[in-house]
Design a protein around this motif. Structure first.
Motif, PDB file in Angstrom:
ATOM      1  N   LEU A  53      47.358  39.528  42.347  1.00 43.58           N
ATOM      2  CA  LEU A  53      47.075  40.921  42.697  1.00 43.58           C
ATOM      3  C   LEU A  53      45.812  41.399  42.002  1.00 43.58           C
ATOM      4  N   LEU A  54      45.656  41.056  40.728  1.00 46.17           N
ATOM      5  CA  LEU A  54      44.462  41.477  39.986  1.00 46.17           C
ATOM      6  C   LEU A  54      43.194  40.913  40.622  1.00 46.17           C
ATOM      7  N   LEU A  55      43.226  39.640  40.992  1.00 48.61           N
ATOM      8  CA  LEU A  55      42.064  39.034  41.640  1.00 48.61           C
ATOM      9  C   LEU A  55      41.762  39.717  42.979  1.00 48.61           C
ATOM     10  N   ALA A  56      42.811  39.994  43.752  1.00 51.75           N
ATOM     11  CA  ALA A  56      42.610  40.637  45.047  1.00 51.75           C
ATOM     12  C   ALA A  56      42.000  42.027  44.885  1.00 51.75           C
ATOM     13  N   LEU A  57      42.470  42.793  43.911  1.00 50.46           N
ATOM     14  CA  LEU A  57      41.948  44.140  43.717  1.00 50.46           C
ATOM     15  C   LEU A  57      40.512  44.125  43.216  1.00 50.46           C
ATOM     16  N   LEU A  58      40.175  43.169  42.347  1.00 46.63           N
ATOM     17  CA  LEU A  58      38.801  43.075  41.864  1.00 46.63           C
ATOM     18  C   LEU A  58      37.837  42.664  42.976  1.00 46.63           C
ATOM     19  N   LEU A  59      38.313  41.824  43.891  1.00 45.86           N
ATOM     20  CA  LEU A  59      37.449  41.351  44.970  1.00 45.86           C
ATOM     21  C   LEU A  59      37.373  42.321  46.148  1.00 45.86           C
ATOM     22  N   ALA A  60      38.331  43.253  46.229  1.00 45.00           N
ATOM     23  CA  ALA A  60      38.386  44.134  47.406  1.00 45.00           C
ATOM     24  C   ALA A  60      37.091  44.922  47.620  1.00 45.00           C
ATOM     25  N   PRO A  61      36.539  45.636  46.608  1.00 43.79           N
ATOM     26  CA  PRO A  61      35.280  46.360  46.868  1.00 43.79           C
ATOM     27  C   PRO A  61      34.132  45.428  47.225  1.00 43.79           C
ATOM     28  N   LEU A  62      34.033  44.293  46.526  1.00 38.84           N
ATOM     29  CA  LEU A  62      32.973  43.336  46.839  1.00 38.84           C
ATOM     30  C   LEU A  62      33.121  42.795  48.247  1.00 38.84           C
ATOM     31  N   ALA A  63      34.358  42.586  48.685  1.00 41.71           N
ATOM     32  CA  ALA A  63      34.580  42.081  50.045  1.00 41.71           C
ATOM     33  C   ALA A  63      34.111  43.086  51.086  1.00 41.71           C
ATOM     34  N   VAL A  64      34.368  44.371  50.852  1.00 43.87           N
ATOM     35  CA  VAL A  64      33.944  45.400  51.797  1.00 43.87           C
ATOM     36  C   VAL A  64      32.419  45.453  51.867  1.00 43.87           C
ATOM     37  N   PRO A 255      36.038  38.439  52.308  1.00 38.92           N
ATOM     38  CA  PRO A 255      37.157  39.243  52.816  1.00 38.92           C
ATOM     39  C   PRO A 255      38.395  38.407  53.123  1.00 38.92           C
ATOM     40  N   VAL A 256      38.193  37.208  53.689  1.00 39.28           N
ATOM     41  CA  VAL A 256      39.339  36.338  53.988  1.00 39.28           C
ATOM     42  C   VAL A 256      40.051  35.946  52.705  1.00 39.28           C
ATOM     43  N   LEU A 257      39.281  35.576  51.679  1.00 35.29           N
ATOM     44  CA  LEU A 257      39.881  35.203  50.397  1.00 35.29           C
ATOM     45  C   LEU A 257      40.659  36.367  49.796  1.00 35.29           C
ATOM     46  N   THR A 258      40.123  37.578  49.906  1.00 36.87           N
ATOM     47  CA  THR A 258      40.810  38.749  49.357  1.00 36.87           C
ATOM     48  C   THR A 258      42.136  38.995  50.063  1.00 36.87           C
ATOM     49  N   VAL A 259      42.142  38.895  51.381  1.00 40.95           N
ATOM     50  CA  VAL A 259      43.384  39.092  52.138  1.00 40.95           C
ATOM     51  C   VAL A 259      44.402  38.019  51.794  1.00 40.95           C
ATOM     52  N   VAL A 260      43.954  36.778  51.654  1.00 34.85           N
ATOM     53  CA  VAL A 260      44.867  35.683  51.309  1.00 34.85           C
ATOM     54  C   VAL A 260      45.467  35.905  49.928  1.00 34.85           C
ATOM     55  N   ARG A 273      58.881  43.954  48.931  1.00 30.18           N
ATOM     56  CA  ARG A 273      58.566  45.304  49.371  1.00 30.18           C
ATOM     57  C   ARG A 273      57.877  46.088  48.265  1.00 30.18           C
ATOM     58  N   VAL A 274      58.368  45.981  47.051  1.00 29.42           N
ATOM     59  CA  VAL A 274      57.760  46.702  45.935  1.00 29.42           C
ATOM     60  C   VAL A 274      56.329  46.214  45.700  1.00 29.42           C
ATOM     61  N   MET A 275      56.134  44.893  45.766  1.00 28.79           N
ATOM     62  CA  MET A 275      54.787  44.359  45.555  1.00 28.79           C
ATOM     63  C   MET A 275      53.848  44.774  46.688  1.00 28.79           C
ATOM     64  N   LEU A 276      54.363  44.844  47.913  1.00 24.96           N
ATOM     65  CA  LEU A 276      53.528  45.318  49.025  1.00 24.96           C
ATOM     66  C   LEU A 276      53.088  46.753  48.777  1.00 24.96           C
ATOM     67  N   MET A 277      53.997  47.578  48.288  1.00 29.64           N
ATOM     68  CA  MET A 277      53.657  48.957  47.993  1.00 29.64           C
ATOM     69  C   MET A 277      52.627  49.036  46.860  1.00 29.64           C
ATOM     70  N   ILE A 278      52.802  48.203  45.842  1.00 30.16           N
ATOM     71  CA  ILE A 278      51.856  48.188  44.718  1.00 30.16           C
ATOM     72  C   ILE A 278      50.487  47.700  45.176  1.00 30.16           C
ATOM     73  N   THR A 279      50.478  46.642  45.992  1.00 37.09           N
ATOM     74  CA  THR A 279      49.211  46.089  46.478  1.00 37.09           C
ATOM     75  C   THR A 279      48.460  47.110  47.325  1.00 37.09           C
ATOM     76  N   ALA A 280      49.169  47.749  48.241  1.00 41.10           N
ATOM     77  CA  ALA A 280      48.515  48.751  49.087  1.00 41.10           C
ATOM     78  C   ALA A 280      47.979  49.908  48.253  1.00 41.10           C
ATOM     79  N   THR A 281      48.758  50.349  47.267  1.00 36.22           N
ATOM     80  CA  THR A 281      48.292  51.429  46.398  1.00 36.22           C
ATOM     81  C   THR A 281      47.058  51.004  45.611  1.00 36.22           C
TER      82      THR A 281
END
Length: 449
Positions: A53-64, A255-260, A273-281
């Protein structure tokens, strides 16, 4: 390990053999070890999910940002759509009009005209007052020339023909963006040292031709040099170019790596479900951070442009025009993240979530029964929808997500449209299921918690 004692099989020679029966202490130790293994397994999954999750969140702005750069650079239509509004921005038009007017007037030697007129009057024996009046014509004549030139240039710059020329020039010189990012010195937008400049050569040619046709022969002397407008000046241009090149390379896969990574974080977590909510937030928070960063960069950019080089309103129009699609994509992802977190919460055991589900079920059930009493019965189809409600709901949600994925550059309006259609379909499905009419088995299932 079986705590029960079992007799020996018949072919064991009659020997009485029993498996070991665990004592109370042994059973307690067994249960403790099993709980410890379960807890350790959950902790490992939670730790792995947190890292993903930490890696995905750090990469999300760069992916956009990477997707925006890659999309703008590689797609000619998208690039033209990005820069086309600049031709109709009043601040930018005003800068171009003033620059071109100044250059044209500078090439018209008004003083030579007045001096020639003064000599002619002197040679013809005109009265001294008339000669002095001719000498004072330089200012009014220069203003008259500037007025005519300004009117002609304004007519060119504000016309639809100029916008067409602008779009055509940008379409032909789309490689200029790549040149600017890579430091090449060709194209309409290019890097010169630590400045980024816009070449308005084609505009100069158009204005020069119009002025010559209008009778200003001196306009033909407008030089071919000094045809650039400095967009911004920064000592960090080299680093920005290096970063842009890297983002352009990673624009497809980041972007593909971030989604994966985000999907793996949800799948690895013990509570999906809880992790999905945390990830989306978390993704929503990162999109807010990106929007704030764009606002900060805008302020830094405007502060770095001297007013003598480019007026503040024109610089703001240029910046806002170039990054508007990036802002739109960021806002769209923010809305998608908020919707995803809300849906994940509504599927949970919280009291507000249960209240919403209960109210929705009551409403759709009442509507379905009303249709049933009115003679509209869905029969086996409605019962099938009732039996497969989870599958139909998941199918509708998946179809909505697929529509957004396949949508070419979805906006917040597109997300709202898809969300509205998905909710309408779910409500219709629920009403059709309720319109089937209750049967014995279905009444028991409906009464079950």
């Amino acid at each position: 390990m079986n705590p029960a004692a079992t007799p020996a099989p018949p072919d064991s020679g009659g020997a009485s053999h029993q498996k070991h029966v665990m004592t109370a202490e042994e059973r307690a130790e067994y249960e403790r070890l099993r709980r410890h293994a379960t807890v350790r397994h959950r902790r490992v999954r939670q730790a792995g999910s947190s890292v993903l999750l930490l890696l995905a969140l750090l990469l999300a702005p760069l992916a956009v940002v990477a997707a925006w750069v890659q999309d703008t650079v590689s797609d000619t239509d998208r690039y033209v759509e990005t820069v086309a509004p600049l031709a109709s921005e009043p601040p930018v038009q005003e800068v171009v009009i003033n620059r071109l007017t100044d250059r044209v007037v500078a090439n018209v030697d008004v003083k030579a005209v007045t001096d020639s007129l003064t000599r002619v009057l002197q040679d013809s024996g005109a009265p001294p007052r008339v000669v002095e009046g001719a000498e004072s014509l330089e200012g009014p004549l220069r203003n008259a020339v500037r007025t005519v030139v300004d009117r002609t240039v304004t007519r060119v710059i504000t016309s639809d023909a100029f916008q067409q020329v602008w779009e055509g020039a940008n379409r032909r010189s789309h490689a200029a963006v790549v040149n600017m990012l890579t430091g090449e010195r060709e194209g309409a937008v290019r890097a010169e040292g630590d400045t980024v400049q816009l070449d308005v050569g084609e505009v100069v040619n158009e204005v020069r031709e119009r002025l010559v046709d209008a009778g200003f022969d001196k306009a033909a002397a407008i030089p071919d040099t000094d045809r650039t407008i400095t967009l911004f000046h920064t000592e960090e241009l080299g680093k920005a170019q290096d970063m842009m090149r890297l983002l352009d390379i990673l624009g497809t896969w980041l972007p593909v790596l971030t989604v994966v990574l985000a999907a793996l974080a949800v799948w690895t977590a013990p509570a999906h479900r809880v992790m999905l909510m945390i990830t989306a937030t978390g993704v929503g928070v990162m999109m807010v951070v990106l929007l704030v960063a764009l606002a900060v960069v805008r302020r830094v950019y405007l502060d770095s442009v001297p007013p003598t080089t480019l007026p503040t309103d024109a610089a703001a129009a240029i910046y806002d025009t170039f990054v508007r699609f990036l802002r739109d994509s960021t806002r769209t992802l923010l809305v998608v993240a908020v919707v995803t977190a809300l849906v994940a919460y509504l599927y949970g055991p919280g009291r507000p979530a249960r209240a919403v589900r209960t109210a929705t079920n009551r409403g759709t059930t009442a509507a379905g029964r009303g249709l049933h009493r009115a003679g509209v019965r869905t029969g086996s189809t409605g019962r099938w929808l009732t039996d497969h409600r989870a599958w139909t709901t998941g199918g509708v949600i998946a179809a909505g997500a697929l529509a957004l994925v396949l949508w070419n550059h979805p906006t917040v309006g597109a997300v709202a449209l898809v969300l509205g259609i998905a909710l309408a379909v779910l409500i219709v499905v629920a009403v059709l299921a309720a319109a089937a009419g209750p049967t014995a088995g279905h009444e028991d299932r409906a009464a079950a918690p």
